[in-house]
Write an enzyme that holds these catalytic residues in place. Sequence first.
Site, PDB file in Angstrom:
ATOM      1  N   ASP A 198       0.831  -1.199   0.000  1.00 20.72           N
ATOM      2  CA  ASP A 198       0.000   0.000   0.000  1.00 20.72           C
ATOM      3  C   ASP A 198       0.873   1.260   0.000  1.00 20.72           C
ATOM      4  O   ASP A 198       0.659   2.188  -0.785  1.00 20.72           O
ATOM      5  CB  ASP A 198      -0.914  -0.046   1.238  1.00 20.72           C
ATOM      6  CG  ASP A 198      -1.742   1.208   1.408  1.00 20.72           C
ATOM      7  OD1 ASP A 198      -2.830   1.273   0.813  1.00 20.72           O
ATOM      8  OD2 ASP A 198      -1.297   2.132   2.119  1.00 20.72           O
ATOM      9  N   LYS A 202       1.516   4.286  -3.092  1.00 19.42           N
ATOM     10  CA  LYS A 202       1.420   5.733  -2.841  1.00 19.42           C
ATOM     11  C   LYS A 202       2.737   6.424  -3.178  1.00 19.42           C
ATOM     12  O   LYS A 202       2.751   7.519  -3.741  1.00 19.42           O
ATOM     13  CB  LYS A 202       1.029   5.982  -1.388  1.00 19.42           C
ATOM     14  CG  LYS A 202      -0.391   5.496  -1.060  1.00 19.42           C
ATOM     15  CD  LYS A 202      -0.639   5.505   0.442  1.00 19.42           C
ATOM     16  CE  LYS A 202      -2.031   5.026   0.803  1.00 19.42           C
ATOM     17  NZ  LYS A 202      -2.151   4.761   2.261  1.00 19.42           N
TER      18      LYS A 202
END
Lengths: 336, 336
Positions: A198, A202
């Site tokens: 995750d 980003k």
Amino acid sequence: MATIKIALLGFGTVGRGVYEVIQSHQNTLYEQTDSHIEVSAVLVQHPNQQRELPEHILVTDSIEDILKTDIHIVIEAIVGENPAYPYLKQAIEKGCHVITANKAMFANHGDELNQLATEHGVKVGYEATTAGGIPIIRTLQQLRVNQVQRIEGILNGTSNYILSKMADEQLEFDDALAQAKELGYAEADPANDIEGLDAFYKLMILSDTAFSSQPDWSDVMINGIKGITLDHIKETISSGKVIKHVATIQNEDGALRASVQPMLLSPDHPLASIKGVDNAITIDTDLLGKVTLQGPGAGRYPTASALLEDLVSVVKEEVQTSVPYRLQKHLQIVKG
Amino acid sequence: MATIKIALLGFGTVGRGVYEVIQSHQNTLYEQTDSHIEVSAVLVQHPNQQRELPEHILVTDSIEDILKTDIHIVIEAIVGENPAYPYLKQAIEKGCHVITANKAMFANHGDELNQLATEHGVKVGYEATTAGGIPIIRTLQQLRVNQVQRIEGILNGTSNYILSKMADEQLEFDDALAQAKELGYAEADPANDIEGLDAFYKLMILSDTAFSSQPDWSDVMINGIKGITLDHIKETISSGKVIKHVATIQNEDGALRASVQPMLLSPDHPLASIKGVDNAITIDTDLLGKVTLQGPGAGRYPTASALLEDLVSVVKEEVQTSVPYRLQKHLQIVKG
């Protein structure tokens, strides 16, 4: 009064949040855009499930049905790369602006979507993909004189919550993870969070934004917090340091070097004091030096906020620019 | 190639910084504005002093002489309300965009200058007035859906440096102040900093930006850090707290309440960990929650950076908007 028609793709936590805020902030949206912002279609997996939406809203599992209607802006809050990517492609090709909260999809296809949008004279908003409500994308986009040299961030709230809990309450990893699940800070399957993927997605989106490119993914070391034990935490505390899960990217003479991993920080490091589910990003530039933005990295309203701030920007920009975009034509027809 | 002519009012630390960065970042400025950015006049108190500026630059103590030339943008980095205010008024009336770093002036006259600028179709940039290079003005201006409820900030780097030194090195106030002076973090006369007026001006500018108004100045309690002793600091440390100099403004049912004063913060408060000359501002809004921006609150390059980021924004906005501003006409003439 012009009406701007919105389609929501996905009606989970974030999608519902967007719907709610459009209702609760109708006056503010009107003042800012000079238009009535109306959710006119919602894409869901199970259209027959009860949802208490007004009858005039098209609720469907067919993107084709939605794009047949007179939609101006598509807000996407689905999880995962597919089918979000082909859906947004179709929307752009139909002349819709698109605004997304989908990091896995945008880390993979952001560049293509941006190019496609330029070809079709529409905009892509993606503030909500990275660090929830913190306006980091906008801040990076607007550093025009400064050259960004390095970005360092705590980009995964679940990992930061677990590490904070382990340190503050002397918990083992599994107990802290169980607490995070109970509070809704971790998914039933938390692999993406605790294995670092995750935060990696980003970081790649930040890389595209700050450096207009990404490093080769296979060159990026990605380590999550899964292997960290309470003994590690105790050792770092006794050595006066803090363990944080840090995503880093820097420009080394034109080559981008990135990593996502647990790091030992001194207490005076700007990321050392970030607690709980907060995210924070430090940008290091040639003129400004180090600027850090900190705030809620996830959650229904912070994420909805990022999507709707993008929506207002897209509408304002369209009204300002002289390029005759689709919506501007529409506004002229309605006003004329 | 179009040339955009700049006048610098003031050639102290910040003015020189702007001049230097315009030279060192010429290519970036060109890429961003599609124009050659040229400093063509500098206003100083003693024009005959040696400065090693190229001969084509007009160096003068007369604002009238500067405004007689073909200046497009005035960048002001003078200290104090006067004569900065009448100078910028004249510049706006002549059709120049103005960009300022002057907090005392802008806290007093920002609203009038903004109105005057609107009447004359020009822009006012003032990012550099508040918190140096931290993009707080821009961030507040672009929160369009969110309603700001409260702003809390460490806005004076000198005070924060003194308080940090007192706590970290167990110094008396006077010794910490002496160190701040030696390092150039405090003026010879540090009254504005240590008595809270500097932070107050910045808070009033934030108030104008977030709430489109200011509280009545006589209702704002302003206390500096002058009365704080090492004994106070020791007491707060032993009680597990931190003393910080905090400027606060909040909207209480439409009434603005503000204060500038030393406050006891718990260690998990976002402003508690801000050390040295850094500034930080926490914005609390209805949707986002709390977002904190931290970074260098002063200094030659951070402040020059804020002024030049404003410059690029002003030029970009002018090129984008269809309103035929003075500069746009100029660009058309040059290009045509």
